[in-house]
Design a protein around this motif. Structure first.
Motif, mmCIF file in Angstrom:
data_model
loop_
_atom_site.group_PDB
_atom_site.id
_atom_site.type_symbol
_atom_site.label_atom_id
_atom_site.label_comp_id
_atom_site.label_asym_id
_atom_site.label_seq_id
_atom_site.Cartn_x
_atom_site.Cartn_y
_atom_site.Cartn_z
ATOM 1 N N GLU A 168 0.842 -1.208 0.000
ATOM 2 C CA GLU A 168 0.000 0.000 0.000
ATOM 3 C C GLU A 168 0.877 1.257 0.000
ATOM 4 O O GLU A 168 0.570 2.241 -0.676
ATOM 5 C CB GLU A 168 -0.894 0.017 1.248
ATOM 6 N N SER A 169 1.946 1.200 0.767
ATOM 7 C CA SER A 169 2.844 2.357 0.878
ATOM 8 C C SER A 169 3.585 2.604 -0.437
ATOM 9 O O SER A 169 3.774 3.756 -0.833
ATOM 10 C CB SER A 169 3.820 2.145 2.028
ATOM 11 N N ILE A 170 3.995 1.541 -1.114
ATOM 12 C CA ILE A 170 4.650 1.699 -2.421
ATOM 13 C C ILE A 170 3.661 2.357 -3.392
ATOM 14 O O ILE A 170 4.015 3.240 -4.174
ATOM 15 C CB ILE A 170 5.166 0.342 -2.970
ATOM 16 N N LYS A 171 2.403 1.949 -3.281
ATOM 17 C CA LYS A 171 1.352 2.536 -4.131
ATOM 18 C C LYS A 171 1.235 4.044 -3.881
ATOM 19 O O LYS A 171 1.092 4.840 -4.809
ATOM 20 C CB LYS A 171 0.016 1.832 -3.816
ATOM 21 N N ARG A 172 1.319 4.408 -2.623
ATOM 22 C CA ARG A 172 1.214 5.827 -2.253
ATOM 23 C C ARG A 172 2.392 6.623 -2.828
ATOM 24 O O ARG A 172 2.219 7.752 -3.293
ATOM 25 C CB ARG A 172 1.178 5.939 -0.724
ATOM 26 N N VAL A 173 3.568 6.029 -2.799
ATOM 27 C CA VAL A 173 4.749 6.664 -3.400
ATOM 28 C C VAL A 173 4.534 6.817 -4.905
ATOM 29 O O VAL A 173 4.779 7.876 -5.486
ATOM 30 C CB VAL A 173 6.019 5.816 -3.128
ATOM 31 N N ARG A 174 4.012 5.771 -5.531
ATOM 32 C CA ARG A 174 3.805 5.746 -6.980
ATOM 33 C C ARG A 174 2.839 6.844 -7.426
ATOM 34 O O ARG A 174 3.004 7.442 -8.485
ATOM 35 C CB ARG A 174 3.233 4.369 -7.365
ATOM 36 N N ARG A 175 1.805 7.084 -6.613
ATOM 37 C CA ARG A 175 0.797 8.090 -6.973
ATOM 38 C C ARG A 175 1.391 9.501 -7.046
ATOM 39 O O ARG A 175 0.929 10.331 -7.797
ATOM 40 C CB ARG A 175 -0.355 8.077 -5.949
ATOM 41 N N TYR A 176 2.407 9.777 -6.242
ATOM 42 C CA TYR A 176 2.938 11.142 -6.171
ATOM 43 C C TYR A 176 4.204 11.357 -7.014
ATOM 44 O O TYR A 176 4.404 12.422 -7.600
ATOM 45 C CB TYR A 176 3.242 11.488 -4.700
ATOM 46 N N ALA A 177 5.038 10.340 -7.077
ATOM 47 C CA ALA A 177 6.424 10.542 -7.515
ATOM 48 C C ALA A 177 6.609 10.692 -9.017
ATOM 49 O O ALA A 177 6.033 9.940 -9.805
ATOM 50 C CB ALA A 177 7.288 9.379 -7.031
ATOM 51 N N ASP A 178 7.436 11.690 -9.395
ATOM 52 C CA ASP A 178 8.060 11.685 -10.719
ATOM 53 C C ASP A 178 9.426 11.003 -10.608
ATOM 54 O O ASP A 178 9.828 10.266 -11.496
ATOM 55 C CB ASP A 178 8.272 13.118 -11.225
ATOM 56 N N VAL A 179 10.093 11.298 -9.497
ATOM 57 C CA VAL A 179 11.412 10.707 -9.248
ATOM 58 C C VAL A 179 11.383 10.068 -7.860
ATOM 59 O O VAL A 179 10.882 10.671 -6.911
ATOM 60 C CB VAL A 179 12.522 11.792 -9.276
ATOM 61 N N VAL A 180 11.914 8.840 -7.777
ATOM 62 C CA VAL A 180 12.001 8.161 -6.481
ATOM 63 C C VAL A 180 13.468 8.059 -6.082
ATOM 64 O O VAL A 180 14.320 7.681 -6.890
ATOM 65 C CB VAL A 180 11.397 6.735 -6.554
ATOM 66 N N PRO A 182 15.449 5.893 -3.632
ATOM 67 C CA PRO A 182 15.229 4.723 -2.786
ATOM 68 C C PRO A 182 16.105 4.761 -1.538
ATOM 69 O O PRO A 182 17.014 5.589 -1.437
ATOM 70 C CB PRO A 182 15.631 3.564 -3.707
ATOM 71 N N GLY A 183 15.831 3.867 -0.590
ATOM 72 C CA GLY A 183 16.629 3.798 0.635
ATOM 73 C C GLY A 183 18.091 3.484 0.354
ATOM 74 O O GLY A 183 18.986 3.934 1.064
ATOM 75 N N HIS A 184 18.300 2.697 -0.706
ATOM 76 C CA HIS A 184 19.655 2.271 -1.083
ATOM 77 C C HIS A 184 19.764 2.353 -2.608
ATOM 78 O O HIS A 184 18.954 1.754 -3.305
ATOM 79 C CB HIS A 184 19.915 0.839 -0.608
ATOM 80 N N GLY A 185 20.719 3.102 -3.093
ATOM 81 C CA GLY A 185 20.917 3.194 -4.539
ATOM 82 C C GLY A 185 20.615 4.583 -5.086
ATOM 83 O O GLY A 185 20.325 5.517 -4.338
ATOM 84 N N PHE A 186 20.666 4.680 -6.397
ATOM 85 C CA PHE A 186 20.505 5.950 -7.122
ATOM 86 C C PHE A 186 19.032 6.325 -7.297
ATOM 87 O O PHE A 186 18.173 5.452 -7.376
ATOM 88 C CB PHE A 186 21.147 5.835 -8.510
ATOM 89 N N PRO A 187 18.764 7.633 -7.473
ATOM 90 C CA PRO A 187 17.415 8.059 -7.848
ATOM 91 C C PRO A 187 17.026 7.477 -9.213
ATOM 92 O O PRO A 187 17.895 7.201 -10.030
ATOM 93 C CB PRO A 187 17.538 9.585 -7.963
ATOM 94 N N PHE A 188 15.722 7.285 -9.403
ATOM 95 C CA PHE A 188 15.259 6.794 -10.705
ATOM 96 C C PHE A 188 13.911 7.434 -11.037
ATOM 97 O O PHE A 188 13.189 7.893 -10.148
ATOM 98 C CB PHE A 188 15.154 5.265 -10.715
ATOM 99 N N MET A 189 13.576 7.444 -12.340
ATOM 100 C CA MET A 189 12.296 7.993 -12.790
ATOM 101 C C MET A 189 11.190 6.997 -12.464
ATOM 102 O O MET A 189 11.336 5.798 -12.705
ATOM 103 C CB MET A 189 12.318 8.254 -14.291
ATOM 104 N N ALA A 190 10.078 7.505 -11.949
ATOM 105 C CA ALA A 190 8.993 6.619 -11.502
ATOM 106 C C ALA A 190 8.269 5.938 -12.666
ATOM 107 O O ALA A 190 7.708 4.866 -12.493
ATOM 108 C CB ALA A 190 8.012 7.404 -10.655
ATOM 109 N N ASP A 191 8.289 6.555 -13.848
ATOM 110 C CA ASP A 191 7.490 6.009 -14.954
ATOM 111 C C ASP A 191 8.309 5.117 -15.891
ATOM 112 O O ASP A 191 7.879 4.814 -16.980
ATOM 113 C CB ASP A 191 6.833 7.151 -15.734
ATOM 114 N N ARG A 192 9.506 4.736 -15.485
ATOM 115 C CA ARG A 192 10.351 3.925 -16.358
ATOM 116 C C ARG A 192 9.760 2.548 -16.609
ATOM 117 O O ARG A 192 9.205 1.960 -15.725
ATOM 118 C CB ARG A 192 11.732 3.771 -15.749
#
Ligand SMILES: [Zn+2]
Length: 192
Positions: A168-180, A182-192
């Motif tokens: 559910e929480s990942i879904k909430r992130v998905r609804r808002y994000a253009d860029v995510v 993550p806790g570990h690693g590089f930023p990435f585009m949400a719509d990839r």
């Protein structure tokens, strides 16, 4: 105008059985007209990288006035003492105590204009994400999205207290994000 910079790119190494060998969180700096905010200070191991980033960006760690902890796991907060004097925020529900921290009870809490702490539990009860309205919508997800792979394949973090809630929480992130971020690693585009 709000600016984001990555202070350190975290990693998460596992052995063949999935046991975690090494974990260091990604650390992010948010600069608003009135505040300098760090989300997840990361580990001692990352400290030299964080120091170098501050030099390159051209600002001082002592000017950080706010630290937001996405949760209280060691690999995200070990470097907290680097920001003496900063106001520290965590969401309620943590089993670890962080001395002096402000405990946020709200589901969606405004830190300052354009920066919100949003409760996204599932990895652990206190887990939250930081939603930033800058040149685009950023989500600094902590271990709501530990790795890009969790987001792409829509799988809860391997370490979790409630996998259903985590999705559910990942879904909430998905609804808002253009860029995510993550806790570990590089930023990435949400719509990839
Ligand atoms: Zn982590």
């Amino acid at each position: 105008m709000i600016q984001l910079d990555i202070l350190a790119v975290g990693n998460l190494e596992r052995d063949d059985e999935g046991k975690i060998l090494e974990a260091n969180s990604t650390s992010v700096l948010i600069r608003t007209p009135d505040h300098m905010i760090v989300v997840d200070p990361s580990t001692r191991y990352m400290r030299p990288a964080v120091k170098t980033s501050f030099k390159q960006i051209g600002v001082f760690p002592k000017d950080v006035d706010t630290v937001i902890l996405t949760h209280t796991h060691r690999d995200h907060i070990e470097n907290l003492d680097f920001y003496k004097g900063a106001k520290v925020y965590i969401h309620s529900g943590a089993s670890e105590e962080v001395p002096g921290a402000v405990i946020v009870e709200d589901d969606d809490f405004e830190i300052c204009k354009g920066v919100r702490m949003v409760h996204t539990p599932g990895h652990c009860p206190e887990e939250c994400s930081v939603f930033v309205d800058a040149d685009r919508h950023y989500v600094i997800a902590g271990d709501t999205v530990p790795l890009e792979d969790n987001f792409v394949r829509n799988v809860p973090p391997a370490v979790n207290t409630d996998p259903g809630l985590a999705l559910e929480s990942i879904k909430r992130v998905r609804r808002y994000a253009d860029v995510v971020i993550p806790g570990h690693g590089f930023p990435f585009m949400a719509d990839r």
